[in-house]
Design a protein around this motif. Structure first.
Motif, mmCIF file in Angstrom:
data_model
loop_
_atom_site.group_PDB
_atom_site.id
_atom_site.type_symbol
_atom_site.label_atom_id
_atom_site.label_comp_id
_atom_site.label_asym_id
_atom_site.label_seq_id
_atom_site.Cartn_x
_atom_site.Cartn_y
_atom_site.Cartn_z
ATOM 1 N N LEU A 27 0.844 -1.188 0.000
ATOM 2 C CA LEU A 27 0.000 0.000 0.000
ATOM 3 C C LEU A 27 0.885 1.245 0.000
ATOM 4 C CD1 LEU A 27 0.433 0.918 3.158
ATOM 5 C CD2 LEU A 27 -1.481 -0.592 3.589
ATOM 6 N N THR A 28 0.273 2.368 -0.340
ATOM 7 C CA THR A 28 0.988 3.652 -0.269
ATOM 8 C C THR A 28 0.874 4.131 1.161
ATOM 9 O OG1 THR A 28 0.390 4.098 -2.575
ATOM 10 C CG2 THR A 28 1.188 5.954 -1.244
ATOM 11 N N PHE A 29 1.867 3.811 1.948
ATOM 12 C CA PHE A 29 1.782 3.938 3.399
ATOM 13 C C PHE A 29 1.391 5.338 3.848
ATOM 14 C CE2 PHE A 29 2.485 2.331 7.542
ATOM 15 C CZ PHE A 29 3.169 3.281 8.283
ATOM 16 N N THR A 31 -0.548 7.423 2.737
ATOM 17 C CA THR A 31 -1.958 7.768 2.556
ATOM 18 C C THR A 31 -2.877 6.957 3.464
ATOM 19 O OG1 THR A 31 -2.358 6.188 0.760
ATOM 20 C CG2 THR A 31 -1.508 8.376 0.149
ATOM 21 N N TYR A 32 -2.290 6.189 4.354
ATOM 22 C CA TYR A 32 -3.076 5.361 5.261
ATOM 23 C C TYR A 32 -2.910 5.820 6.704
ATOM 24 C CZ TYR A 32 -4.627 2.012 1.811
ATOM 25 O OH TYR A 32 -5.261 1.427 0.749
ATOM 26 N N ARG A 33 -4.017 5.785 7.407
ATOM 27 C CA ARG A 33 -4.022 6.021 8.855
ATOM 28 C C ARG A 33 -3.811 4.669 9.530
ATOM 29 N NH1 ARG A 33 -3.288 10.196 6.876
ATOM 30 N NH2 ARG A 33 -4.769 11.949 6.749
ATOM 31 N N MET A 34 -2.934 4.634 10.508
ATOM 32 C CA MET A 34 -2.592 3.388 11.184
ATOM 33 C C MET A 34 -3.085 3.429 12.627
ATOM 34 S SD MET A 34 -1.107 1.883 8.705
ATOM 35 C CE MET A 34 -0.454 0.436 9.547
ATOM 36 N N GLY A 35 -3.504 2.283 13.099
ATOM 37 C CA GLY A 35 -3.950 2.209 14.486
ATOM 38 C C GLY A 35 -3.491 0.912 15.131
ATOM 39 N N TRP A 36 -3.511 0.925 16.444
ATOM 40 C CA TRP A 36 -3.237 -0.277 17.241
ATOM 41 C C TRP A 36 -4.488 -0.642 18.028
ATOM 42 C CZ3 TRP A 36 0.947 -3.367 16.910
ATOM 43 C CH2 TRP A 36 2.101 -2.852 16.317
ATOM 44 N N PHE A 37 -4.739 -1.931 18.061
ATOM 45 C CA PHE A 37 -5.854 -2.485 18.809
ATOM 46 C C PHE A 37 -5.332 -3.666 19.618
ATOM 47 C CE2 PHE A 37 -9.473 -0.343 16.740
ATOM 48 C CZ PHE A 37 -8.817 0.234 15.660
ATOM 49 N N ASN A 68 7.348 6.897 7.851
ATOM 50 C CA ASN A 68 6.866 6.682 6.494
ATOM 51 C C ASN A 68 7.956 6.167 5.562
ATOM 52 O OD1 ASN A 68 4.298 7.449 7.230
ATOM 53 N ND2 ASN A 68 4.431 9.493 6.329
ATOM 54 N N ALA A 69 9.201 6.487 5.860
ATOM 55 C CA ALA A 69 10.295 6.002 5.024
ATOM 56 C C ALA A 69 10.473 4.492 5.161
ATOM 57 C CB ALA A 69 11.590 6.719 5.398
ATOM 58 N N LYS A 70 10.064 3.969 6.310
ATOM 59 C CA LYS A 70 10.197 2.527 6.551
ATOM 60 C C LYS A 70 8.865 1.799 6.469
ATOM 61 C CE LYS A 70 14.290 2.920 9.499
ATOM 62 N NZ LYS A 70 14.888 2.598 10.821
ATOM 63 N N ASN A 71 7.800 2.526 6.147
ATOM 64 C CA ASN A 71 6.460 1.912 6.094
ATOM 65 C C ASN A 71 6.134 1.169 7.382
ATOM 66 O OD1 ASN A 71 6.347 2.896 3.509
ATOM 67 N ND2 ASN A 71 5.983 0.937 2.515
#
Length: 113
Positions: A27-29, A31-37, A68-71
């Protein structure tokens, strides 16, 4: 295809620290929101953190960050408590989407007293 791979879980004593990592691919990292659950034994999965927002139970102890450089997205967990024991999952949602579309396989965190 999109893959999210968590790592960094393990067994730690109460009061200790762990840093979880979640490496994303496919994915184009940026442009994505990341979360932890997390999901504790016998309980439903619950929200832990996203950039700028934390569950009340972890505020002041956990810190989410991303590179973001390391995704990769990280979860630094300090002053761990027995009740933090759970399988931790990272998730991704496109910045224009209201829902998390992709999930990792989880990494287990066990906090002993």
């Amino acid at each position: 295809q999109v893959q999210l791979v968590e790592s960094g879980g393990g067994l730690v004593q109460a009061g200790g620290s762990l840093r979880l990592s979640c490496a994303a691919s496919g994915l184009t990292f940026s442009t994505y929101r990341m979360g932890w659950f997390r999901q504790a034994p016998g309980k439903e999965r619950e929200f832990v953190a996203r950039i700028g927002d934390y569950a009340d139970s972890v505020k002041g102890r956990f810190t989410i960050s991303r590179d973001n450089a390391k995704n990769t997205v990280y979860l630094l967990m300090n002053n761990l408590k027995v009740e933090d024991t759970a399988v931790y999952y990272c998730a991704a949602k496109h910045q224009l989407s209201p829902q998390y579309a992709y999930w990792g396989q989880g990494t287990e965190v066990t906090v002993s007293s």
